[in-house]
Write a protein that holds these residues in place. Structure first.
Motif, PDB file in Angstrom:
ATOM      1  N   LEU A   8      71.032 116.450  12.480  1.00 26.53           N
ATOM      2  CA  LEU A   8      70.973 115.230  11.678  1.00 26.53           C
ATOM      3  C   LEU A   8      70.693 115.613  10.225  1.00 26.53           C
ATOM      4  O   LEU A   8      69.626 116.129   9.903  1.00 26.53           O
ATOM      5  CB  LEU A   8      69.879 114.304  12.216  1.00 26.53           C
ATOM      6  N   ARG A   9      71.657 115.358   9.357  1.00 31.13           N
ATOM      7  CA  ARG A   9      71.554 115.760   7.962  1.00 31.13           C
ATOM      8  C   ARG A   9      70.822 114.677   7.159  1.00 31.13           C
ATOM      9  O   ARG A   9      71.396 113.670   6.761  1.00 31.13           O
ATOM     10  CB  ARG A   9      72.948 115.993   7.381  1.00 31.13           C
ATOM     11  N   LEU A  10      69.536 114.908   6.942  1.00 33.73           N
ATOM     12  CA  LEU A  10      68.729 114.023   6.103  1.00 33.73           C
ATOM     13  C   LEU A  10      68.320 114.775   4.834  1.00 33.73           C
ATOM     14  O   LEU A  10      67.215 114.609   4.319  1.00 33.73           O
ATOM     15  CB  LEU A  10      67.493 113.541   6.869  1.00 33.73           C
ATOM     16  N   ASP A  11      69.237 115.602   4.362  1.00 35.83           N
ATOM     17  CA  ASP A  11      68.961 116.443   3.192  1.00 35.83           C
ATOM     18  C   ASP A  11      69.966 116.242   2.066  1.00 35.83           C
ATOM     19  O   ASP A  11      69.912 116.944   1.051  1.00 35.83           O
ATOM     20  CB  ASP A  11      68.959 117.919   3.601  1.00 35.83           C
ATOM     21  N   ALA A  12      70.865 115.291   2.202  1.00 35.80           N
ATOM     22  CA  ALA A  12      71.962 115.159   1.230  1.00 35.80           C
ATOM     23  C   ALA A  12      71.452 114.717  -0.136  1.00 35.80           C
ATOM     24  O   ALA A  12      70.545 113.889  -0.250  1.00 35.80           O
ATOM     25  CB  ALA A  12      72.998 114.163   1.745  1.00 35.80           C
ATOM     26  N   ASN A 277      64.657 100.311   3.745  1.00 35.92           N
ATOM     27  CA  ASN A 277      63.791  99.510   4.609  1.00 35.92           C
ATOM     28  C   ASN A 277      63.745 100.071   6.030  1.00 35.92           C
ATOM     29  O   ASN A 277      62.684 100.077   6.673  1.00 35.92           O
ATOM     30  CB  ASN A 277      64.277  98.058   4.633  1.00 35.92           C
ATOM     31  N   LEU A 278      64.898 100.530   6.507  1.00 34.28           N
ATOM     32  CA  LEU A 278      64.953 101.122   7.847  1.00 34.28           C
ATOM     33  C   LEU A 278      64.053 102.355   7.909  1.00 34.28           C
ATOM     34  O   LEU A 278      63.294 102.539   8.886  1.00 34.28           O
ATOM     35  CB  LEU A 278      66.399 101.475   8.179  1.00 34.28           C
ATOM     36  N   VAL A 279      64.125 103.205   6.898  1.00 38.72           N
ATOM     37  CA  VAL A 279      63.305 104.414   6.858  1.00 38.72           C
ATOM     38  C   VAL A 279      61.822 104.054   6.786  1.00 38.72           C
ATOM     39  O   VAL A 279      60.985 104.643   7.492  1.00 38.72           O
ATOM     40  CB  VAL A 279      63.718 105.299   5.667  1.00 38.72           C
ATOM     41  N   ALA A 280      61.482 103.079   5.942  1.00 38.70           N
ATOM     42  CA  ALA A 280      60.080 102.680   5.815  1.00 38.70           C
ATOM     43  C   ALA A 280      59.539 102.148   7.140  1.00 38.70           C
ATOM     44  O   ALA A 280      58.409 102.478   7.551  1.00 38.70           O
ATOM     45  CB  ALA A 280      59.935 101.628   4.721  1.00 38.70           C
ATOM     46  N   GLU A 281      60.348 101.353   7.819  1.00 34.38           N
ATOM     47  CA  GLU A 281      59.923 100.809   9.105  1.00 34.38           C
ATOM     48  C   GLU A 281      59.729 101.930  10.124  1.00 34.38           C
ATOM     49  O   GLU A 281      58.753 101.941  10.893  1.00 34.38           O
ATOM     50  CB  GLU A 281      60.951  99.800   9.612  1.00 34.38           C
ATOM     51  N   GLY A 282      60.662 102.877  10.145  1.00 32.97           N
ATOM     52  CA  GLY A 282      60.562 103.975  11.098  1.00 32.97           C
ATOM     53  C   GLY A 282      59.378 104.884  10.832  1.00 32.97           C
ATOM     54  O   GLY A 282      58.648 105.268  11.752  1.00 32.97           O
ATOM     55  N   HIS A 343      54.998 118.238   1.671  1.00 27.85           N
ATOM     56  CA  HIS A 343      55.872 117.076   1.802  1.00 27.85           C
ATOM     57  C   HIS A 343      57.270 117.527   2.235  1.00 27.85           C
ATOM     58  O   HIS A 343      57.605 118.706   2.175  1.00 27.85           O
ATOM     59  CB  HIS A 343      55.973 116.318   0.465  1.00 27.85           C
ATOM     60  N   MET A 344      58.084 116.567   2.630  1.00 23.02           N
ATOM     61  CA  MET A 344      59.492 116.810   2.933  1.00 23.02           C
ATOM     62  C   MET A 344      60.307 115.701   2.274  1.00 23.02           C
ATOM     63  O   MET A 344      59.932 114.518   2.352  1.00 23.02           O
ATOM     64  CB  MET A 344      59.754 116.798   4.442  1.00 23.02           C
ATOM     65  N   ARG A 345      61.408 116.082   1.619  1.00 26.17           N
ATOM     66  CA  ARG A 345      62.275 115.045   1.042  1.00 26.17           C
ATOM     67  C   ARG A 345      63.251 114.573   2.099  1.00 26.17           C
ATOM     68  O   ARG A 345      64.065 115.336   2.608  1.00 26.17           O
ATOM     69  CB  ARG A 345      63.041 115.558  -0.181  1.00 26.17           C
ATOM     70  N   LEU A 346      63.165 113.286   2.405  1.00 28.97           N
ATOM     71  CA  LEU A 346      64.050 112.659   3.382  1.00 28.97           C
ATOM     72  C   LEU A 346      65.101 111.858   2.624  1.00 28.97           C
ATOM     73  O   LEU A 346      64.764 110.927   1.899  1.00 28.97           O
ATOM     74  CB  LEU A 346      63.236 111.749   4.305  1.00 28.97           C
ATOM     75  N   SER A 347      66.348 112.230   2.790  1.00 23.06           N
ATOM     76  CA  SER A 347      67.452 111.522   2.145  1.00 23.06           C
ATOM     77  C   SER A 347      68.028 110.495   3.105  1.00 23.06           C
ATOM     78  O   SER A 347      68.321 110.806   4.257  1.00 23.06           O
ATOM     79  CB  SER A 347      68.544 112.504   1.718  1.00 23.06           C
ATOM     80  N   PHE A 348      68.187 109.253   2.597  1.00 25.42           N
ATOM     81  CA  PHE A 348      68.867 108.252   3.421  1.00 25.42           C
ATOM     82  C   PHE A 348      70.296 108.011   2.940  1.00 25.42           C
ATOM     83  O   PHE A 348      70.854 106.927   3.102  1.00 25.42           O
ATOM     84  CB  PHE A 348      68.070 106.951   3.542  1.00 25.42           C
ATOM     85  N   LYS A 353      72.999 105.073  12.090  1.00 23.44           N
ATOM     86  CA  LYS A 353      72.855 105.748  13.383  1.00 23.44           C
ATOM     87  C   LYS A 353      72.129 107.081  13.212  1.00 23.44           C
ATOM     88  O   LYS A 353      71.231 107.414  14.002  1.00 23.44           O
ATOM     89  CB  LYS A 353      74.236 105.967  14.013  1.00 23.44           C
ATOM     90  N   THR A 354      72.512 107.831  12.181  1.00 19.88           N
ATOM     91  CA  THR A 354      71.865 109.121  11.930  1.00 19.88           C
ATOM     92  C   THR A 354      70.397 108.922  11.581  1.00 19.88           C
ATOM     93  O   THR A 354      69.511 109.642  12.083  1.00 19.88           O
ATOM     94  CB  THR A 354      72.582 109.863  10.791  1.00 19.88           C
ATOM     95  N   LEU A 355      70.116 107.948  10.716  1.00 18.85           N
ATOM     96  CA  LEU A 355      68.735 107.691  10.328  1.00 18.85           C
ATOM     97  C   LEU A 355      67.887 107.258  11.527  1.00 18.85           C
ATOM     98  O   LEU A 355      66.758 107.726  11.711  1.00 18.85           O
ATOM     99  CB  LEU A 355      68.691 106.611   9.244  1.00 18.85           C
TER     100      LEU A 355
END
Length: 367
Positions: A8-12, A277-282, A343-348, A353-355
């Motif tokens: 899952l690429r959350l680094d873009a 918002n999806l990321v914040a909720e998760g 920390h980790m940088r999470l890219s949305f 689906k990936t997120l």
């Protein structure tokens, strides 16, 4: 990681959208019309006029064409400014966490980087007393970036005004305002940069912007700088002995982007806001991860220090990055790359689906 498990690429670091069709059509027409030769180093006159109108329309700021320089991406605009302004004895103040290129600018100009640390408790917003403590007789440049990469935070007008009041006391300091994420703003406030709140700084501020993020045009490599005519003139001379200019067809595409309205941009922003918002909720469901919801850009910078403490054999965020990739199949950029250890940088800049899958894996591992 299980055999066959997807990554899952959350680094873009770029939008996961295609360049809008009207812009591509304009580029095709430009090729048919013969825009395949050299252009003026500063940019096609029609592009510079489009940038002038963009600044007036979107930012309520007024520039003449000789105060504008097109560049090969916003990165070159920053590079040109630093190479023009900095001498080996000078200092450049960079708020941390910071985009990874900023320190390299100081190194290449043989200048000294001065870190202006921000705190998680302050949403990673630079405080005026911290800025003032960093300023000396050697300070030549201060870089400001909002919306911010990597933190995803947006400076309010009040926060910018507080910094501007400090900078007004130091007349020899130039400000580089990196506005590349300008349109990716999810707050209730209209976007503002330092000149919108402190217009008297205009004679020593360089606005840095481009088409990469807002128009999903990262590969076209068109940015621009807007600033004092004497400085822009020197930056153009420097550029003339390095890259000269970006491709004529890319300039025409950028011209179409600036002239074409913001409907496609707003559609993309709507999707990014939903993803934020999806990321914040998760993330809010994961006890061991602390975070500030993203206010802009397409990044979030969660604090994983408690996660690191809980894992055997993981001592820092770089090792955590390896662990997340090997054990969970999640790719994120370690915060140390941005002067944000732990920390980790999470890219949305990824589909829902990936997120959702990534957040679910994090929740199962650390929730």
């Amino acid at each position: 990681m299980e055999k066959g498990q997807d990554i899952l690429r959350l680094d873009a670091g770029e939008p996961d959208f295609d360049t809008p069709k009207p812009i591509i059509d304009a580029a095709k027409k430009a090729l048919d019309d013969g825009f395949t030769r050299y252009t003026p180093i500063g940019g096609l006159p029609s592009l510079k006029e489009a940038i002038r109108q963009k600044l007036r329309r979107d930012n309520n700021l007024y520039y003449d064409s000789d105060e504008i320089l097109h560049t090969c991406g916003a990165k070159q605009a920053l590079f040109n400014a630093c190479m023009t302004l900095l001498n080996p004895t000078d200092e450049i103040v960079i708020p941390t966490p910071n985009w990874g290129t900023y320190p390299s600018l100081a190194i290449m100009a043989w200048a000294r980087m001065v870190e202006a640390p921000t705190r998680y408790e302050d949403r990673f917003i630079l405080q005026p007393e911290v800025l003032e403590a960093c300023l000396t007789e050697q300070t030549r440049i201060v870089i400001l970036n909002t919306p911010n990469n990597p933190t995803g935070q947006v400076y309010s007008r009040e926060e910018l005004s507080a910094l501007g009041n400090v900078l007004l006391k130091y007349p020899d300091v130039f400000i580089l305002s990196d506005d590349i994420y300008e349109h990716l703003n999810y707050t209730d406030e209209p976007y503002a940069n330092i000149l919108n709140v402190c217009p008297s700084l205009k004679n020593r501020t360089v606005l840095i912007n481009g088409v990469s993020k807002a128009y999903a045009m990262t590969g076209w490599r068109v940015g621009f700088a807007a600033g004092p005519v004497d400085l822009i003139t020197e930056m153009e001379k420097f550029q003339g002995q390095s890259t000269s200019h970006t491709a004529a067809v890319a300039q025409k595409a950028a011209e179409a982007a600036f002239n074409g309205g913001l409907d496609d941009v707003h559609n993309m922003v709507k999707v990014f806001r939903e993803r934020a918002n999806l990321v914040a909720e998760g993330l809010s469901r994961i006890d061991k991860i602390d975070f500030h919801p993203a206010q802009g850009g397409f990044y979030c910078l969660p604090n994983f220090e408690r996660v690191i403490e809980s894992l055997d054999g993981v001592e820092d965020d770089q090792q955590l990055g390896d662990w997340l990739l090997e054990e969970l199949g999640i790719a994120m950029v370690p915060g140390s790359a941005f002067n944000a250890p732990g920390h980790m940088r999470l890219s949305f800049a990824a589909d829902n689906k990936t997120l959702e899958k990534g957040l679910d894996r994090l929740h199962k591992a650390f929730g």
